[in-house]
Design a protein around this motif. Structure first.
Motif, PDB file in Angstrom:
ATOM      1  N   ARG A 130     -32.784   6.073  33.009  1.00  0.00           N
ATOM      2  CA  ARG A 130     -32.017   5.950  34.356  1.00  0.00           C
ATOM      3  C   ARG A 130     -33.081   5.054  35.243  1.00  0.00           C
ATOM      4  N   TYR A 131     -33.817   4.058  34.640  1.00  0.00           N
ATOM      5  CA  TYR A 131     -34.694   3.401  35.193  1.00  0.00           C
ATOM      6  C   TYR A 131     -34.430   2.511  36.629  1.00  0.00           C
ATOM      7  N   GLN A 132     -32.985   2.180  36.676  1.00  0.00           N
ATOM      8  CA  GLN A 132     -32.547   1.673  37.896  1.00  0.00           C
ATOM      9  C   GLN A 132     -32.589   2.551  39.056  1.00  0.00           C
ATOM     10  N   GLU A 133     -32.139   3.726  38.751  1.00  0.00           N
ATOM     11  CA  GLU A 133     -32.161   4.774  39.962  1.00  0.00           C
ATOM     12  C   GLU A 133     -33.476   5.294  40.278  1.00  0.00           C
ATOM     13  N   PHE A 134     -34.458   5.452  39.003  1.00  0.00           N
ATOM     14  CA  PHE A 134     -35.830   5.706  39.237  1.00  0.00           C
ATOM     15  C   PHE A 134     -36.641   4.755  39.950  1.00  0.00           C
ATOM     16  N   LEU A 135     -36.477   3.681  39.727  1.00  0.00           N
ATOM     17  CA  LEU A 135     -37.339   2.643  40.270  1.00  0.00           C
ATOM     18  C   LEU A 135     -36.898   2.389  41.944  1.00  0.00           C
ATOM     19  N   GLU A 136     -35.459   2.724  42.302  1.00  0.00           N
ATOM     20  CA  GLU A 136     -34.914   2.447  43.727  1.00  0.00           C
ATOM     21  C   GLU A 136     -35.405   3.679  44.347  1.00  0.00           C
ATOM     22  N   LEU A 137     -35.302   4.943  43.691  1.00  0.00           N
ATOM     23  CA  LEU A 137     -35.873   6.107  44.368  1.00  0.00           C
ATOM     24  C   LEU A 137     -37.348   6.244  44.877  1.00  0.00           C
ATOM     25  N   ILE A 138     -38.389   5.712  43.922  1.00  0.00           N
ATOM     26  CA  ILE A 138     -39.691   5.385  44.520  1.00  0.00           C
ATOM     27  C   ILE A 138     -40.073   4.203  45.011  1.00  0.00           C
ATOM     28  N   GLY A 139     -38.922   3.466  45.263  1.00  0.00           N
ATOM     29  CA  GLY A 139     -39.285   2.082  46.513  1.00  0.00           C
ATOM     30  C   GLY A 139     -39.484   0.938  45.847  1.00  0.00           C
ATOM     31  N   HIS A 140     -39.033   0.694  44.473  1.00  0.00           N
ATOM     32  CA  HIS A 140     -39.480  -0.545  43.953  1.00  0.00           C
ATOM     33  C   HIS A 140     -37.939  -1.002  43.114  1.00  0.00           C
ATOM     34  N   PRO A 141     -36.700  -1.089  43.749  1.00  0.00           N
ATOM     35  CA  PRO A 141     -35.804  -1.452  43.306  1.00  0.00           C
ATOM     36  C   PRO A 141     -35.765  -2.969  42.551  1.00  0.00           C
ATOM     37  N   SER A 142     -36.361  -3.933  42.924  1.00  0.00           N
ATOM     38  CA  SER A 142     -36.487  -5.236  42.645  1.00  0.00           C
ATOM     39  C   SER A 142     -37.259  -5.340  41.242  1.00  0.00           C
ATOM     40  N   LEU A 143     -37.957  -4.330  40.836  1.00  0.00           N
ATOM     41  CA  LEU A 143     -38.505  -4.431  39.525  1.00  0.00           C
ATOM     42  C   LEU A 143     -37.207  -4.201  38.391  1.00  0.00           C
ATOM     43  N   ALA A 144     -36.381  -3.536  38.802  1.00  0.00           N
ATOM     44  CA  ALA A 144     -35.155  -3.371  37.555  1.00  0.00           C
ATOM     45  C   ALA A 144     -34.615  -4.625  37.235  1.00  0.00           C
ATOM     46  N   ASP A 145     -34.553  -5.629  37.803  1.00  0.00           N
ATOM     47  CA  ASP A 145     -33.911  -6.946  37.487  1.00  0.00           C
ATOM     48  C   ASP A 145     -34.949  -7.702  37.048  1.00  0.00           C
ATOM     49  N   SER A 146     -36.355  -7.946  37.588  1.00  0.00           N
ATOM     50  CA  SER A 146     -37.203  -8.699  37.251  1.00  0.00           C
ATOM     51  C   SER A 146     -38.341  -8.451  36.014  1.00  0.00           C
ATOM     52  N   CYS A 147     -38.002  -7.289  35.500  1.00  0.00           N
ATOM     53  CA  CYS A 147     -39.110  -6.693  34.295  1.00  0.00           C
ATOM     54  C   CYS A 147     -38.256  -6.221  33.106  1.00  0.00           C
ATOM     55  N   ASP A 148     -39.031  -6.196  32.135  1.00  0.00           N
ATOM     56  CA  ASP A 148     -38.589  -5.620  30.896  1.00  0.00           C
ATOM     57  C   ASP A 148     -38.969  -3.910  31.122  1.00  0.00           C
ATOM     58  N   ILE A 149     -38.150  -3.109  30.592  1.00  0.00           N
ATOM     59  CA  ILE A 149     -38.445  -1.578  30.724  1.00  0.00           C
ATOM     60  C   ILE A 149     -38.870  -1.223  29.398  1.00  0.00           C
ATOM     61  N   ILE A 150     -39.929  -0.528  29.606  1.00  0.00           N
ATOM     62  CA  ILE A 150     -40.474  -0.245  28.206  1.00  0.00           C
ATOM     63  C   ILE A 150     -40.646   1.306  28.084  1.00  0.00           C
ATOM     64  N   PHE A 151     -40.158   1.896  27.129  1.00  0.00           N
ATOM     65  CA  PHE A 151     -40.494   3.441  26.847  1.00  0.00           C
ATOM     66  C   PHE A 151     -41.683   3.679  26.341  1.00  0.00           C
TER      67      PHE A 151
END
Length: 259
Positions: A130-151
């Protein structure tokens, strides 16, 4: 200490902890060692004199170099594996289906398409998917499109074979639980990968009431607060100190509504 280490110390005439040595021996009879050695009490333990050189030498276990060879005597967990893998999501992936980066002694490989410049390391699986929702909630929505999300999968991300892959990123944002384990993982990553930065909410005050995880004991809490201050995470240290609790990463997310 392993059996071979004790045997070498005995051969060199060094003192040993006799009780621990006996526990390492492959004998059901606790007095069998007396057929091989005589013992003299000395400062720091016992000094053993070899009276049966052949049986002494027969006790040496084969020197092990990897998990496969160690598995033949039931000690595979004494060695790290020769492979590790990481799950990755980014804006190229569809339907929340991650791809895999496999790392080994000869480097890493993947068939997925990486953004490859910046990455967010997410400790827990719920927040990862749920990384897109997570990053938006903590105030960093732009990271969702500009980053690789690593578990990160807890501290598994710290496996030394992952380092060459993680080193390809110029910026690594670490989203960890605010507790001793998460802080320790971040310190380990930061030590070997200086480009790591802690990913905190833009406004911590919004999440003050999410610090609900009770520490195992007061020592755990004290160590976590001290480690946070060492890492210059003073807001996190203050919140742990004030609430006397830790924060689990999933607490940032709202509960999913079941259909």
């Amino acid at each position: 200490m392993k059996l071979n280490q004790y045997l070498r110390k005995i051969s060199q005439g060094d003192s040993i902890n006799l009780d621990r040595f006996i526990e390492c021996l492959p004998y059901s009879d606790m007095n069998e060692w007396r057929r091989i050695y005589s013992a003299t009490r000395v400062r720091g333990g016992y000094q053993l004199t070899i009276v049966n050189e052949e049986q002494h030498n027969a006790l040496y276990e084969p020197e092990l170099s990897d998990r496969v060879s160690a598995s033949h005597i039931g000690r595979s967990h004494d060695f790290p594996s020769n492979f590790t893998h990481i799950l990755v999501l980014n804006h190229f992936t569809k339907s929340q289906i991650p791809f895999v980066v496999v790392s080994g002694i000869n480097g890493f490989r993947t068939e997925g398409k990486l953004v490859g410049k910046r990455a967010v390391l997410v400790e827990n699986i719920e927040n990862f998917y749920r990384y897109q929702e997570f990053l938006e909630l903590i105030g960093h929505p732009s990271l969702a499109d500009s980053c690789d999300i690593i578990f990160g999968s807890g501290n598994q991300i710290c496996h030394h074979l992952n380092r060459p892959f993680l080193s390809t990123y110029g910026e690594l944002y670490c989203a960890q639980d605010v507790e001793l384990g998460g802080l320790t993982t971040y310190k380990t990553l930061k030590t070997s990968l200086p480009q790591c930065d802690w990913l905190a909410p833009v406004d911590w005050e919004v999440f003050r009431n999410k610090f609900k995880l009770a520490p195992k004991n007061s020592t755990h809490l004290t160590k976590a607060i001290e480690l946070a201050r060492e890492l210059k995470l003073n807001t996190e240290a203050d919140l742990m100190n004030q609430t006397r609790h830790f924060l689990e990463q999933e607490a940032f997310l709202p509960a999913l509504i079941q259909d």
